[in-house]
Design an enzyme around this catalytic site. Structure first.
Site, PDB file in Angstrom:
ATOM      1  N   GLY A  16      25.288  30.133  23.733  1.00  8.17           N
ATOM      2  CA  GLY A  16      24.306  31.338  24.725  1.00  8.17           C
ATOM      3  C   GLY A  16      23.011  29.669  25.751  1.00  8.17           C
ATOM      4  N   CYS A 383      44.912  38.978  44.293  1.00  8.21           N
ATOM      5  CA  CYS A 383      45.587  37.146  44.263  1.00  8.21           C
ATOM      6  C   CYS A 383      47.030  38.091  43.652  1.00  8.21           C
ATOM      7  CB  CYS A 383      44.819  36.513  43.489  1.00  8.21           C
ATOM      8  SG  CYS A 383      45.648  34.807  43.412  1.00  8.21           S
ATOM      9  N   GLN A 387      50.146  40.714  45.195  1.00 14.87           N
ATOM     10  CA  GLN A 387      51.664  40.394  45.175  1.00 14.87           C
ATOM     11  C   GLN A 387      51.916  41.132  44.841  1.00 14.87           C
ATOM     12  OE1 GLN A 387      51.970  36.492  43.690  1.00 14.87           O
ATOM     13  NE2 GLN A 387      50.414  35.143  45.338  1.00 14.87           N
ATOM     14  N   HIS A 510      39.858  35.637  45.964  1.00 13.75           N
ATOM     15  CA  HIS A 510      39.456  36.410  44.628  1.00 13.75           C
ATOM     16  C   HIS A 510      37.879  36.543  45.029  1.00 13.75           C
ATOM     17  CE1 HIS A 510      42.367  35.000  41.055  1.00 13.75           C
ATOM     18  NE2 HIS A 510      42.816  34.357  42.253  1.00 13.75           N
ATOM     19  N   GLU A 512      35.949  38.263  43.350  1.00 16.59           N
ATOM     20  CA  GLU A 512      34.444  38.441  41.975  1.00 16.59           C
ATOM     21  C   GLU A 512      33.621  37.306  42.165  1.00 16.59           C
ATOM     22  OE1 GLU A 512      38.315  36.816  40.043  1.00 16.59           O
ATOM     23  OE2 GLU A 512      38.511  38.264  42.326  1.00 16.59           O
TER      24      GLU A 512
END
Length: 539
Positions: A16, A383, A387, A510, A512
């Site tokens: 981490g 994305c 399509q 994208h 996100e």
């Protein structure tokens, strides 16, 4: 004077370090300092853009089009900063630039060596990140663990940084592991001692130790570690396994990590204390969500958690806004058929089909999208998902039975998705996609425009080489598909939607990558709102 914090790791990987670096960055940012995050990866690839998602996980994309390590996504979401090409450096990129300079004659015929040429290039990358971002603090995470052969040049370079910019401007934070032996019911400090010893053997004395453990580290052990490592006991911090990432910066603040950093580096921060009130509210919300929303993710790389890490994080961010925990069920696209799709999706409240490359699993994606469209299940395509939504619509609404994507079937008569014009003669794979931040014009009266609170123009990050074939736009619109987002020149289709559905929206970009815990991205906000049926419940 810019300050530099180098975060290294020891004993084992995946401790981490990125979360540690991000947590320190968040605390310093909330004290009013400008923070730049950076990741050094010791692999020889130029970037992760062509790497197998099963090996590397998600490829994160920055505003300037850099294909980067997924840790940059953690940096952006946790620290709330924008990263760039200066934020991710690989061994491959270092050697590429060194060799280019050698070919140009920049080294005047000298013998090119790891020391000084490679190490100088690494230092240049660190200082360039500071110069180009005009930052107060650069936090650089060194990938791998101390002792790895691949990371040796990076360790040597950051050792030299202390001498070059002054000891008062450099801090070394070492993340190490304190294992708990259940049979003996005790923690062991020996791995930490040996890790620090190895670090010191290459000339780096850590200034702060972060002890990763599943159990609290007693004060006596911290005293012992301090004795063997020469790290002041006040600068030995524990980082316990936490139920939420939000807990980590708060734990660090409770232990005074940010104050120790500003004291050590002699930083005069604009704010005497990091304001973490909103962070605490997010933490409280994340731990006490009232509702649950089940989302099904149909993708190509579902076996690896990190392959869609930004997508799953963005779903949770939207869930926080609606006070709902998002339960994500991942299904391998190849496993979906016309015979089982109804059973697989019968309990879902929303379907998401994220990005990917290649032909594997496309039929399963199309089948799941068809089921969602016909049964009015909220759908978000990203994305490749956009399509395949276009191909599904062409096949089953326009009745173009041979409709396909040129990626799957280059010689198909009805290629709804075609290779972009500037990609046709492209021989290289790496770094040649349409990458980075591009604007999209949003159509009034659409769900997309509503998702973005009425904005006419948005900026989003892209990573693709195929696009919607414009000759089919008129036929799609007549059949009920709305092109709710297009490029400013109206050439490239960015977003499609079926407006009369509860939520059926798919984007070429994208979304996100721009989501934040306290600011969910627009399409995710709209998608979860439709899937959950809940109203916004701000925290």
């Amino acid at each position: 004077m810019t300050k530099y914090i180098f975060v290294t790791g020891g004993v084992v990987s995946s401790l981490g370090k990125g979360i540690t670096a991000s947590s320190i960055g968040r605390l310093l940012k909330n004290r009013g300092l400008k923070v730049t995050m950076q990741k050094f990866d010791p692999y020889i690839n130029i970037d992760p853009g062509t790497m197998n998602p099963y090996q590397h996980g998600e490829v994160f994309v920055t505003d300037d089009g850099t294909e980067a390590d997924l840790d940059l996504g953690h940096y952006e979401r946790l620290v709330d900063v924008r990263t760039s090409k200066y934020s991710n450096v690989t061994t491959g990129k270092i050697y590429q630039e060194v060799l280019q300079r050698e070919r140009r004659g920049d080294y005047h015929g000298g013998t090119v060596q790891v020391i000084p040429h490679v190490t100088n290039m690494i230092k240049e990358k660190v200082m360039r990140a500071a110069q180009m971002t005009d930052t107060d603090v650069v936090i650089s995470e060194i990938g791998g663990t101390v002792g790895d052969m691949e990371s040796t040049p990076f360790m040597e370079a950051i050792r030299q940084m202390r001498r070059e910019v002054g000891s008062e401007n450099v801090m070394y934070v070492h993340v190490t592991f304190v294992p708990y032996l259940r049979a003996a019911k005790e923690l062991k400090s020996k791995p930490t001692q040996q890790s620090v010893s190895m670090l010191r053997s290459i000339g780096i004395q850590p200034n702060m130790l972060v002890l990763r453990s599943e159990m609290p580290v007693p004060q006596e052990m911290k005293d012992k570690i301090s004795t063997f490592t020469d790290v002041p006991v006040d600068y030995i911090v524990e980082s316990l396994d936490a139920p939420s990432l939000f807990d980590v910066p708060l734990s660090y603040q409770e232990q005074g990590v940010d104050q120790k950093v500003v004291d050590f580096l002699h930083i005069d921060s604009p704010k005497p204390v990091a304001d973490m009130d909103e962070w605490r509210r997010m933490d409280e919300r994340a731990k006490n969500l009232k509702y649950k929303t089940k989302i099904t993710l149909v993708g190509k790389y579902v076996e690896l958690e990190d392959a869609y890490i930004s997508v799953t994080d963005a779903l949770q961010h939207a869930g926080y806004l609606y006070n709902s925990k998002i339960e994500v069920e991942k299904i391998q696209a190849e496993d979906i058929t016309e015979d089982n799709v109804a059973e697989l999706l019968k309990d879902t409240q929303g379907l998401i089909v994220p990005g990917g490359f290649g032909i594997r699993g496309l039929d399963g994606m199309i089948t799941s999208i068809k089921y969602a469209r016909e049964h009015d299940i909220p759908f978000l395509g990203i994305c490749l998902g956009m399509q395949m939504a276009s191909v599904e619509f062409a096949r089953n609404v326009l009745h173009l039975e041979d409709a396909n994507s040129a990626e799957a079937e280059p010689n198909c008569k009805n290629n709804i998705i075609d290779l972009m014009a500037d990609q046709r003669d492209q021989e290289k794979i790496g770094g040649t996609l349409r990458l980075g931040l591009y604007p999209a014009m949003l159509k009034a009266g659409t769900k997309t425009r509503e998702c973005y609170d009425g904005q006419e123009v948005i900026q989003e990050r892209h990573r693709h080489r195929y696009e919607f074939y414009n000759k089919y736009r008129e036929d799609f619109e007549k059949a009920g598909m709305t092109f709710s987002g297009v490029s400013p020149d109206n050439h490239l289709v960015e977003i499609v939607e079926i407006t009369d559905k509860k939520f059926f929206v798919a984007a070429q970009y994208h979304p996100e990558f721009l989501s934040r815990p306290n600011r969910p991205e627009g399409l995710f906000k709209g998608f979860i709102g439709a899937a959950s049926g809940l109203q916004v419940d701000k925290f």
